[in-house]
Scaffold this motif. Structure first.
Motif, PDB file in Angstrom:
ATOM      1  N   GLY A   1      45.862  34.216  42.451  1.00 51.59           N
ATOM      2  CA  GLY A   1      45.308  33.864  41.153  1.00 51.59           C
ATOM      3  C   GLY A   1      45.144  32.368  40.987  1.00 51.59           C
ATOM      4  O   GLY A   1      45.789  31.577  41.681  1.00 51.59           O
TER       5      GLY A   1
ATOM      6  N   PHE B   1      45.473  32.017  32.334  1.00 54.28           N
ATOM      7  CA  PHE B   1      44.814  32.704  33.433  1.00 54.28           C
ATOM      8  C   PHE B   1      43.357  32.277  33.529  1.00 54.28           C
ATOM      9  O   PHE B   1      42.674  32.153  32.510  1.00 54.28           O
ATOM     10  CB  PHE B   1      44.900  34.207  33.214  1.00 54.28           C
ATOM     11  CG  PHE B   1      44.044  35.019  34.140  1.00 54.28           C
ATOM     12  CD1 PHE B   1      42.878  35.608  33.688  1.00 54.28           C
ATOM     13  CD2 PHE B   1      44.419  35.204  35.461  1.00 54.28           C
ATOM     14  CE1 PHE B   1      42.089  36.365  34.531  1.00 54.28           C
ATOM     15  CE2 PHE B   1      43.643  35.955  36.315  1.00 54.28           C
ATOM     16  CZ  PHE B   1      42.469  36.542  35.852  1.00 54.28           C
TER      17      PHE B   1
ATOM     18  N   ALA C   1      41.566  35.945  39.294  1.00 52.23           N
ATOM     19  CA  ALA C   1      42.459  36.536  40.285  1.00 52.23           C
ATOM     20  C   ALA C   1      41.666  37.441  41.212  1.00 52.23           C
ATOM     21  O   ALA C   1      40.583  37.926  40.846  1.00 52.23           O
ATOM     22  CB  ALA C   1      43.581  37.316  39.610  1.00 52.23           C
TER      23      ALA C   1
ATOM     24  N   TYR D   1      38.920  39.348  38.937  1.00 51.10           N
ATOM     25  CA  TYR D   1      39.098  39.356  37.495  1.00 51.10           C
ATOM     26  C   TYR D   1      38.948  37.924  36.989  1.00 51.10           C
ATOM     27  O   TYR D   1      39.369  36.984  37.660  1.00 51.10           O
ATOM     28  CB  TYR D   1      40.490  39.896  37.132  1.00 51.10           C
ATOM     29  CG  TYR D   1      40.744  41.264  37.692  1.00 51.10           C
ATOM     30  CD1 TYR D   1      41.217  41.429  38.993  1.00 51.10           C
ATOM     31  CD2 TYR D   1      40.500  42.400  36.929  1.00 51.10           C
ATOM     32  CE1 TYR D   1      41.434  42.686  39.519  1.00 51.10           C
ATOM     33  CE2 TYR D   1      40.717  43.669  37.455  1.00 51.10           C
ATOM     34  CZ  TYR D   1      41.179  43.803  38.748  1.00 51.10           C
ATOM     35  OH  TYR D   1      41.382  45.054  39.277  1.00 51.10           O
TER      36      TYR D   1
ATOM     37  N   ALA E   1      38.900  35.273  33.328  1.00 42.11           N
ATOM     38  CA  ALA E   1      39.034  35.019  31.903  1.00 42.11           C
ATOM     39  C   ALA E   1      37.629  34.989  31.292  1.00 42.11           C
ATOM     40  O   ALA E   1      36.665  34.555  31.947  1.00 42.11           O
ATOM     41  CB  ALA E   1      39.745  33.697  31.664  1.00 42.11           C
TER      42      ALA E   1
ATOM     43  N   THR F   1      47.322  39.202  35.448  1.00 42.53           N
ATOM     44  CA  THR F   1      46.807  38.008  34.781  1.00 42.53           C
ATOM     45  C   THR F   1      47.916  37.231  34.074  1.00 42.53           C
ATOM     46  O   THR F   1      47.667  36.150  33.554  1.00 42.53           O
ATOM     47  CB  THR F   1      45.708  38.377  33.774  1.00 42.53           C
ATOM     48  OG1 THR F   1      46.263  39.225  32.774  1.00 42.53           O
ATOM     49  CG2 THR F   1      44.559  39.091  34.460  1.00 42.53           C
TER      50      THR F   1
END
Length: 123
Positions: free
Chosen positions: A34, A46, A49, A58, A60, A105
């Motif tokens: 991450g 976060f 990741a 993934y 934000a 996260t």
């Protein structure tokens, strides 16, 4: 275990940077990776990741469509390509490693952290 982040610097709004994080001392392909960031006076948050295989990513909401996370398990390295940078992206960026198949996260769930690299977006 060592996570060495690099690639930060000063960039103008709208510009791009590519961060790298080289890992050593751990079975890299067994870890989700991450990227997090911390701006002055704010909590660590976060950013992005990626699963151990690279098959799942993934982001934000604040960076979706502008940042891309990727990894090269042969080189034990994870990357963060940052495009269309904004002044609010200014922060210290940290890479982190999280053992297992679940991609988290939440910073507290990560096992290992790098030292951080400073990104400053300013004209």
């Amino acid at each position: 275990v060592q996570l060495q982040a690099s690639g930060g610097g000063l960039v103008q709004p709208g510009g791009s940077l590519r961060l790298s994080c080289a890992a050593s001392g751990l079975p890299f392909s067994s870890y989700a990776m991450g990227w997090f960031r911390q701006a002055p006076g704010k909590e660590r948050e976060f950013v992005a990741a990626i699963s151990w295989s690279g098959g799942n990513t993934y982001y934000a909401d604040s960076v979706k469509g502008r940042f891309t996370i990727s990894r090269d398990n042969a080189k034990n390295t994870v990357y963060l390509q940052m495009n269309s940078l904004k002044p609010e992206d200014t922060a210290v960026y940290y890479c982190a490693a999280d053992f297992g198949v679940v991609v988290n996260t939440e910073p507290s769930l990560y096992d290992y952290w790098g030292q951080g690299t400073l990104v400053t977006v300013s004209s």
